[in-house]
Design an enzyme around this catalytic site. Structure first.
Site, PDB file in Angstrom:
ATOM      1  N   GLU A 125      -5.641   4.229   4.065  1.00  0.00           N
ATOM      2  CA  GLU A 125      -5.690   3.032   3.220  1.00  0.00           C
ATOM      3  C   GLU A 125      -4.776   1.911   3.724  1.00  0.00           C
ATOM      4  OE1 GLU A 125      -5.052   4.244  -0.878  1.00  0.00           O
ATOM      5  OE2 GLU A 125      -7.154   4.846  -1.046  1.00  0.00           O
ATOM      6  N   GLU A 136     -12.417   9.962  -0.418  1.00  0.00           N
ATOM      7  CA  GLU A 136     -11.645  10.510  -1.544  1.00  0.00           C
ATOM      8  C   GLU A 136     -12.360  10.193  -2.845  1.00  0.00           C
ATOM      9  OE1 GLU A 136      -7.643   9.042  -1.842  1.00  0.00           O
ATOM     10  OE2 GLU A 136      -7.286   9.220   0.303  1.00  0.00           O
TER      11      GLU A 136
HETATM   12  C1  GLA Z   1      -5.172   7.050  -2.545  1.00  0.00           C
HETATM   13  C2  GLA Z   1      -4.489   7.762  -1.389  1.00  0.00           C
HETATM   14  C3  GLA Z   1      -4.301   9.233  -1.620  1.00  0.00           C
HETATM   15  C4  GLA Z   1      -3.876   9.514  -3.028  1.00  0.00           C
HETATM   16  C5  GLA Z   1      -4.899   8.918  -3.968  1.00  0.00           C
HETATM   17  C6  GLA Z   1      -4.618   9.205  -5.421  1.00  0.00           C
HETATM   18  O1  GLA Z   1      -6.524   6.965  -2.427  1.00  0.00           O
HETATM   19  O2  GLA Z   1      -5.169   7.562  -0.176  1.00  0.00           O
HETATM   20  O3  GLA Z   1      -3.343   9.702  -0.690  1.00  0.00           O
HETATM   21  O4  GLA Z   1      -2.625   8.961  -3.253  1.00  0.00           O
HETATM   22  O5  GLA Z   1      -4.901   7.533  -3.820  1.00  0.00           O
HETATM   23  O6  GLA Z   1      -5.638   8.691  -6.247  1.00  0.00           O
END
Ligand code: GLA
Ligand code: ZN
Length: 678
Positions: free
Chosen positions: A154, A312
């Site tokens: 991210e 995710e």
């Molecule tokens: C983000 C991060 C993850 C985690 C999630 C929790 O997407 O990439 O490492 O912290 O949030 O929702």
């Protein structure tokens, strides 16, 4: 540069897996490997925040634990999406090389901590990231479990240190060919005596200093975009050199506006994003969340016009909203199916096992602190795993769309930055309204930006296209001239790509001729205030909110609706202008959703679009994927109520997928779905 491409040959069901948090409890790791197949997992994403375990002291490396996990993954027949660990750093690194620590726009250097807080310009960090990624690539180059690279995590944020200031100045020198007068002109710096006499005088925007030169703010965001891309490419170098056949992605966030994500797309083999819709807040909210999730899936698909990964999502709840609700029964499976329906080739989770401590200990995960498989969440996840196994034929299939909604990142920056109009601006919200109206027709919709080719579309909705860049005006004209239906709204074509207002009337760059009108003044309404529009043909009235632009149609431009209130009652509010083979609609206000639903239905009918379902009830999402002449129709119910749909004539010979049964009528229970194969 040749655009990079990769397509999965099977659907991925996986999770972020952090065995480095459990190295002192090997029995837990044994249990993980016992439970992966039970949950139907075929993949795991490893090493995302592992730098400290990989290099506990400068130059002292420790890969043995990862070797062991990689080998066990291979033995288990699982695919590893291996991360590069640049998203967070060991404390020794920040202590010794504080240049890596980010400086805020107030010019304060951060202390060590949290994550995602490195300077992307730091020469040391760039060198370290190259080295670390090379070590990973060398070590696992031939490893049978290595499936894909997950670069960093991210990417986000910006740094205002001296290194970044200098890089920004160099970026500006390049953009303005070393000519400070050119920069002053484009930034309109004679306002408030803001002129610069040399590039060295320029500093990045700051709350404590200059923040109102809109051209500069835009250039800063573009610089941050290029800097992020540069950092990503540095990370990719050793990976692509040593493992040219292993695809590379980086997981992006849904609506993070820090940099223009589209610019990374051509350099990724596959897009991936982290999807966290806000479920369970109420019936209407679930329907809205479904629309927003669909929109984001469609955007990530459209960024490369190929399937993407949901890197995710949560199997149950998240931990970072003020209210963190569970996914109610059925919603996990339905939202997983929605991702696949809109072009995802995976359902992946954050995370496999709940952390024992720190910030994310109460974030949902496949395995709870309880540690066993007899939980509701584990059952939900296993069901999705089994389902994805059966839907394998869908992997790599395409989404064919004849309609697109244009939602441009840089336009959004410019709209948010302008002083005037009203707050909130409602750009995203307005885009959702138009998207929703198209989705109600059960047709696929691409979500594109100002640089995407328009050639394949019959309908393009471009709400609030305030800033015109990259030749979009010309392409919109060509699109309409060739027979397309274009929908524009209030606030269109006011500034160029450097945020300078067009002289000679809005919308600029020849769009006045395309729309057949001139927009003269912008009135805005308070949150609860309404105006109304009346259809000139049938007299029907609709509410209108937030924006009432005063437009003056030219001869030949048809007035479809007029305002009914205020001193501009009777003035045109919605128009249609024929333009060569096509047409341009202009909606000068924000009419209620039912108006847009009806308008888009008419436009789509006239365009002869294939709409077997007619107008769908609210909360029903239908998306189609296709491969080798076979079409998969995903029909999903987010309405919170039972819904029945008649099978359209042209789908009568379809079969339920994957079971193969016939279907007479579609009955969708709450959170129900059906997939048809034709
Ligand atoms: C983000 C991060 C993850 C985690 C999630 C929790 O997407 O990439 O490492 O912290 O949030 O929702
Ligand atoms: Zn910096």
């Amino acid at each position: 540069m040749k655009e990079r491409q990769f397509r999965a040959s099977q659907l991925i069901h996986g999770a972020d897996y952090n065995p480095d948090q459990w190295l002192d409890m090997p029995e837990i790791i044994d249990e993980d490997f016992r439970l992966f197949p039970a949950a139907g997992m075929n993949s795991a994403t490893i090493g995302i925040f592992s730098w400290n375990r990989l290099e506990p002291q400068e130059g002292v490396y420790c890969f043995e634990w990862l070797d062991d996990i990689m080998d066990r993954m291979a033995d288990a027949g699982m695919k590893v999406i291996l991360a590069t660990p640049s998203g967070s750093r060991p404390v020794w690194m920040d202590r010794k090389y504080p240049e890596i620590l980010r400086v805020s726009s107030e010019r304060m250097r951060n202390l060590h901590g949290i994550r995602h807080n490195h300077c992307k310009q730091s020469p040391y960090y760039r060198k370290k990231v190259r080295e670390m990624n090379r070590l990973l690539a060398e070590r696992y180059e031939k490893h049978p479990a290595l499936y894909m690279w997950h670069v960093s995590n991210e990417y986000q944020g910006e740094c205002h240190c001296e290194l970044c200031q200098n890089a920004f100045r160099d970026w500006l020198r390049r953009k303005y060919h070393n000519d400070i007068h050119a920069l002053n002109h484009e930034w309109c710096t004679d306002v408030w005596s803001h002129g610069f006499s040399s590039f060295d005088e320029i500093e990045s925007p700051s709350e404590r200093g200059e923040r109102l030169i809109h051209g500069m703010n835009l250039d800063w965001r573009r610089f941050v975009t290029d800097q992020t891309l540069e950092f990503f490419l540095i990370e990719c170098e050793p990976l692509r050199e040593l493992t040219p056949d292993i695809p590379v992605t980086t997981n992006l966030m849904g609506q993070n506006m820090d940099f223009n994500q589209w610019k990374l797309a051509p350099h990724m083999d596959m897009m991936s994003w982290d999807s966290y819709p806000e479920w369970s807040m109420g019936r209407q909210q679930d329907m809205d969340a479904a629309i927003e999730a669909a929109f984001c899936h469609d955007r990530f698909r459209s960024m490369k016009m190929q399937p993407f990964l949901v890197m995710e999502s949560t199997p149950s709840l998240i931990n970072w909203r003020p209210i963190n609700k569970l996914k109610k029964p059925g919603m996990h499976e339905l939202s997983a199916v929605q991702a696949i329906a809109h072009g995802a080739d995976s359902v992946q989770y954050f995370q496999w096992r709940k952390c024992r401590g720190e910030a994310e200990k109460f974030h949902g995960a496949v395995i709870d602190h309880y540690g066993k498989a007899d939980t509701r969440v584990f059952a939900d996840v296993s069901r999705v795993g089994a389902l994805l196994g059966k839907l394998g034929a869908v992997a790599g299939s395409d989404t064919v769309s004849q309609a697109a909604v244009l939602y441009d990142w840089e336009n959004s920056w410019a709209i948010e930055d302008l002083q005037g109009w009203r707050s909130p601006r409602l750009y995203e919200d307005t885009v959702y309204q138009h998207y929703r109206a198209l989705r109600r027709l059960g047709i696929n919709v691409d979500v594109i930006d100002e640089e995407t080719s328009l050639d394949k579309y019959r309908i393009v909705a471009a709400p609030m296209l305030y800033m015109l860049r990259n030749g979009i005006a010309e392409r919109l004209k060509r699109f309409a001239a060739a027979g397309g239906s274009l929908i524009l709204t209030y606030g269109t074509g006011e500034v160029n790509e450097n945020d300078l207002c067009y002289l000679g009337g809005f919308p600029g760059e020849g769009l006045m001729e395309l729309a057949g009108l001139r927009a003269e003044e912008m009135d805005v309404l308070c949150d609860e205030e309404k105006n109304h529009i009346r259809l000139t043909q049938v007299g029907k009235e609709y509410d209108a909110d937030s924006y009432c632009e005063l437009i003056y149609p030219r001869d030949g431009c048809e007035v479809l609706a007029v305002y009914t209130k205020d001193f501009y009652a009777g003035n045109a509010a919605v128009t249609r202008n024929r333009y060569k083979e096509g047409e341009c609609f202009y909606i000068a206000t924000r009419p209620e959703q039912v108006f847009l639903d009806a308008l888009y239905e008419q436009i789509a009918q006239k365009q002869g679009m294939d709409m077997p379902w007619g107008r769908l009830p609210e909360g029903i999402d239908i998306a189609v994927r296709e491969k080798a002449g076979v079409k998969y129709y995903f029909i999903m119910n987010f309405s919170g109520e039972e819904v029945r749909l008649a099978i359209p004539e042209e789908l009568k010979s379809s079969r339920v997928f994957p079971d193969g049964g016939c279907v007479e009528e579609i009955r969708l229970g709450k959170s129900g779905y059906v997939i048809l194969r034709l």
